[in-house]
Design a protein around this motif. Structure first.
Motif, PDB file in Angstrom:
ATOM      1  N   GLN A 194      42.173  41.136  39.406  1.00 11.52           N
ATOM      2  CA  GLN A 194      42.733  39.928  40.001  1.00 11.52           C
ATOM      3  C   GLN A 194      43.374  40.256  41.362  1.00 11.52           C
ATOM      4  O   GLN A 194      44.183  41.168  41.467  1.00 11.52           O
ATOM      5  CB  GLN A 194      43.772  39.309  39.072  1.00 11.52           C
ATOM      6  N   THR A 207      46.960  35.416  34.162  1.00 13.31           N
ATOM      7  CA  THR A 207      46.499  34.401  35.101  1.00 13.31           C
ATOM      8  C   THR A 207      47.448  33.229  35.293  1.00 13.31           C
ATOM      9  O   THR A 207      47.553  32.682  36.383  1.00 13.31           O
ATOM     10  CB  THR A 207      45.138  33.844  34.635  1.00 13.31           C
ATOM     11  N   SER A 255      39.262  36.595  40.551  1.00 13.21           N
ATOM     12  CA  SER A 255      38.848  37.707  39.709  1.00 13.21           C
ATOM     13  C   SER A 255      37.542  38.247  40.251  1.00 13.21           C
ATOM     14  O   SER A 255      36.590  37.492  40.489  1.00 13.21           O
ATOM     15  CB  SER A 255      38.661  37.269  38.256  1.00 13.21           C
ATOM     16  N   ASP A 289      40.443  25.410  36.885  1.00 12.70           N
ATOM     17  CA  ASP A 289      41.405  26.427  36.472  1.00 12.70           C
ATOM     18  C   ASP A 289      42.790  25.808  36.368  1.00 12.70           C
ATOM     19  O   ASP A 289      43.401  25.444  37.370  1.00 12.70           O
ATOM     20  CB  ASP A 289      41.402  27.559  37.493  1.00 12.70           C
ATOM     21  N   SER A 313      36.022  37.297  34.741  1.00 12.29           N
ATOM     22  CA  SER A 313      36.255  38.658  34.272  1.00 12.29           C
ATOM     23  C   SER A 313      35.335  39.013  33.113  1.00 12.29           C
ATOM     24  O   SER A 313      34.704  40.076  33.108  1.00 12.29           O
ATOM     25  CB  SER A 313      37.721  38.809  33.842  1.00 12.29           C
ATOM     26  N   ARG A 352      39.146  32.320  36.358  1.00  6.97           N
ATOM     27  CA  ARG A 352      39.265  33.780  36.470  1.00  6.97           C
ATOM     28  C   ARG A 352      38.969  34.514  35.167  1.00  6.97           C
ATOM     29  O   ARG A 352      38.369  35.597  35.175  1.00  6.97           O
ATOM     30  CB  ARG A 352      40.678  34.116  36.968  1.00  6.97           C
ATOM     31  N   ILE A 353      39.356  33.955  34.030  1.00  2.42           N
ATOM     32  CA  ILE A 353      39.089  34.626  32.753  1.00  2.42           C
ATOM     33  C   ILE A 353      37.586  34.740  32.487  1.00  2.42           C
ATOM     34  O   ILE A 353      37.092  35.840  32.197  1.00  2.42           O
ATOM     35  CB  ILE A 353      39.823  33.910  31.605  1.00  2.42           C
ATOM     36  N   THR A 385      42.821  41.158  35.639  1.00  2.00           N
ATOM     37  CA  THR A 385      42.704  39.723  35.385  1.00  2.00           C
ATOM     38  C   THR A 385      43.120  39.418  33.956  1.00  2.00           C
ATOM     39  O   THR A 385      43.888  38.486  33.704  1.00  2.00           O
ATOM     40  CB  THR A 385      41.265  39.236  35.607  1.00  2.00           C
ATOM     41  N   GLY A 398      37.562  42.661  34.950  1.00  2.00           N
ATOM     42  CA  GLY A 398      37.886  41.938  36.170  1.00  2.00           C
ATOM     43  C   GLY A 398      39.175  42.432  36.794  1.00  2.00           C
ATOM     44  O   GLY A 398      40.121  42.797  36.096  1.00  2.00           O
ATOM     45  N   GLY A 458      43.820  29.871  34.202  1.00  2.00           N
ATOM     46  CA  GLY A 458      42.947  31.036  34.226  1.00  2.00           C
ATOM     47  C   GLY A 458      41.510  30.684  33.930  1.00  2.00           C
ATOM     48  O   GLY A 458      40.660  31.573  33.775  1.00  2.00           O
ATOM     49  N   ALA A 475      44.233  32.986  43.720  1.00  2.00           N
ATOM     50  CA  ALA A 475      43.998  34.202  42.942  1.00  2.00           C
ATOM     51  C   ALA A 475      42.530  34.234  42.546  1.00  2.00           C
ATOM     52  O   ALA A 475      41.974  33.217  42.136  1.00  2.00           O
ATOM     53  CB  ALA A 475      44.884  34.242  41.706  1.00  2.00           C
ATOM     54  N   SER A 520      38.365  40.722  48.762  1.00  2.00           N
ATOM     55  CA  SER A 520      37.317  40.704  47.735  1.00  2.00           C
ATOM     56  C   SER A 520      35.997  41.197  48.303  1.00  2.00           C
ATOM     57  O   SER A 520      35.291  42.016  47.680  1.00  2.00           O
ATOM     58  CB  SER A 520      37.146  39.280  47.189  1.00  2.00           C
TER      59      SER A 520
END
Length: 478
Positions: A448, A422, A434, A176, A186, A182-183, A393, A446, A179, A432, A463
């Motif tokens: 975040q 992100t 997601s 990452d 999501s 996380r992207i 997210t 998602g 993002g 961070a 989470s």
């Protein structure tokens, strides 16, 4: 009755293998069979390492038979992003230049996963050199979300997200830099954590300091928070060849069971500066009370984080340009000629980024660092009062391949990444994650969850609390 292996979590598989309910070879055979049956659906994998996986599974069985100590992931299948090295396996980085490159050593986190007993079953797809927030390249093609393969899986760890969401593997770490964990988490309905910078070593050569422009790190991805925490425990810790790495401070798996009564959560779906689709907002609004039911305090806030979307993106791109130029230099050191004979082997957008891009001046870079400092101070002000910040997210759901959004809720955006919330955390190095929050028309959304530096355990605890009250394990397509 024990479930079939491909429907089990990494933690469940590790327990079943230790208890003798499944052997490592049975688990690996079931995993490889499912990959053969379904991998073409999303195009999650670049390489499937059948022979290596079976050799590793047989070695895992031998260790059991001889009563050797077993690691926490003993016999558990894992897929590795095709930017990272597995000894003896090709690492294409999504580029025709590296289509036949064979790695001569494991990346540090891969070596640690192997030491924990994990079995490598393949390499997952990524955009060329990881430069993109959707996943497509000229080596393996494009990867789609398991919920609708005609739509993007996100990037750059899009193959990892798709492999998890389609239950091809229980663990698939990503990386990452803006993002990229996380992207896809999501867009594929899975859990992905970008840890505090330095928690996971990232040994970059020839430039050991490249990962600070912007902050880039490996991060765990899984279908459950517990699995992500287990793999983070296995991968975390200082490394002498990573100048940003830090010693492991705590057990991340223990954080999964930690109460959240003492956590104060700030909630702002748009972070005060990003456009977010109304349907995405509605999903987040339905999910956010779960934190309160878990005992946490939640306040809706309209934060002033010291920057706007355009400033944040401009600073990010200035720093990323330095990173792209470093890639150009690295390719030239390896004997490639991206400006000449090898130019045609690179996708046009990559030529624009790393060959034709103007290098920022030192003054432009310094100005970007001033914006980066304002981002850091804005988060510091918020986290002086709250433990966590919860947002979307991304501001949209997975979109069709090649149709990047140009506007959200009537607000024009930069189409390549203006829809992602992100990259500020890659400017600051904060943790961070997601986490799946729900669906819009069958497509995943998602949420975040972010904290201050080294508050990774808080992010994991929150989470897990959300997951216990809003489980998503049975929502995957099959």
């Amino acid at each position: 009755m024990v479930p079939v292996p491909t429907r089990m979590t990494a933690a469940g598989l590790a327990r079943a293998i230790r208890d003798g309910e499944y052997s490592p070879t049975e688990v690996v055979d079931a995993t490889l069979e499912r990959i053969r049956e379904r991998a073409d659906r999303t195009n999650a994998f670049v390489t499937v390492t059948d022979e290596l996986a079976r050799e590793m599974a047989e070695e895992a069985e031998r260790a059991i038979d001889e009563g050797e100590p077993l690691g926490p992931l003993h016999g558990v299948p894992v897929a590795i992003k095709d930017l990272d090295d597995v000894e003896g396996v090709r690492t294409t980085s999504g580029s025709l230049l590296f289509e036949d490159r064979i790695a001569d050593a494991d990346s540090p986190f891969v070596a640690r996963l192997k030491a924990a007993g994990a079995v490598v079953v393949g390499k997952t797809n990524t955009p060329e050199f990881g430069l993109g927030v959707t996943t497509d390249n000229r080596v393996a093609g494009r990867t789609g979300t398991p919920f609708d393969p005609d739509r993007v899986s996100g990037g750059s760890s899009g193959g990892a997200g798709a492999a998890l969401g389609d239950r091809l593997v229980p663990l698939a770490p990503g990386s990452d830099a803006g993002g990229s964990v996380r992207i896809p988490a999501s867009f594929c309905g899975v859990y992905g954590l970008k840890p505090t910078q330095g928690v996971l070593p990232n040994v970059s050569r020839p430039n050991a300091f490249a990962n600070h422009t912007p902050f880039s790190t490996v991060g765990p991805m899984a279908r459950t928070v517990e699995d992500a925490a287990l793999s983070l425990d296995a991968m975390a810790g200082a490394h002498p060849r990573d100048p940003f790495s830090v010693p492991k401070r705590e057990s991340y798996r223990d954080a999964v069971d930690r109460p959240v009564d003492d956590l104060k959560i700030a909630y702002s779906p748009d972070m005060g500066i990003y456009p977010v689709d109304p349907d995405v907002r509605e999903v987040l609004e339905e999910a956010i009370p779960a934190f309160e039911r878990a005992g946490a305090t939640v306040d809706a806030v309209d934060p002033d984080l010291g920057h706007d979307n355009e400033e944040s993106l401009d600073a990010y791109y200035t720093m990323a340009t330095v990173r792209w130029q470093s890639l150009l230099d690295a390719l030239e050191r390896e004997g490639f000629d991206p400006r000449g004979d090898d130019r045609g082997h690179l996708r046009p957008y990559l030529v624009d980024l790393i060959v034709d891009a103007e290098e920022p001046t030192t003054r432009e870079y310094e100005r970007a660092d001033v914006v980066r400092t304002r981002v850091l101070d804005g988060f510091a002000d918020l986290f002086a009062e709250y433990d966590l910040l919860v947002t979307a997210t991304v501001g949209t759901t997975p979109f069709p391949h090649g149709e990047e959004p140009e506007a959200i809720d009537g607000v024009d955006i930069e189409p390549l990444r203006g829809w992602a919330l992100t990259q500020p955390y890659n400017l600051t190095g904060q943790p961070a994650a997601s986490i799946p929050a729900g669906f819009v028309d069958g497509l995943p959304v998602g949420m975040q969850i972010a904290g201050e530096r080294h508050a990774d355990a808080d992010v994991i605890a929150a989470s897990a609390a959300l997951e216990r009250r809003r489980p998503w394990r049975d929502a995957y397509p099959d």
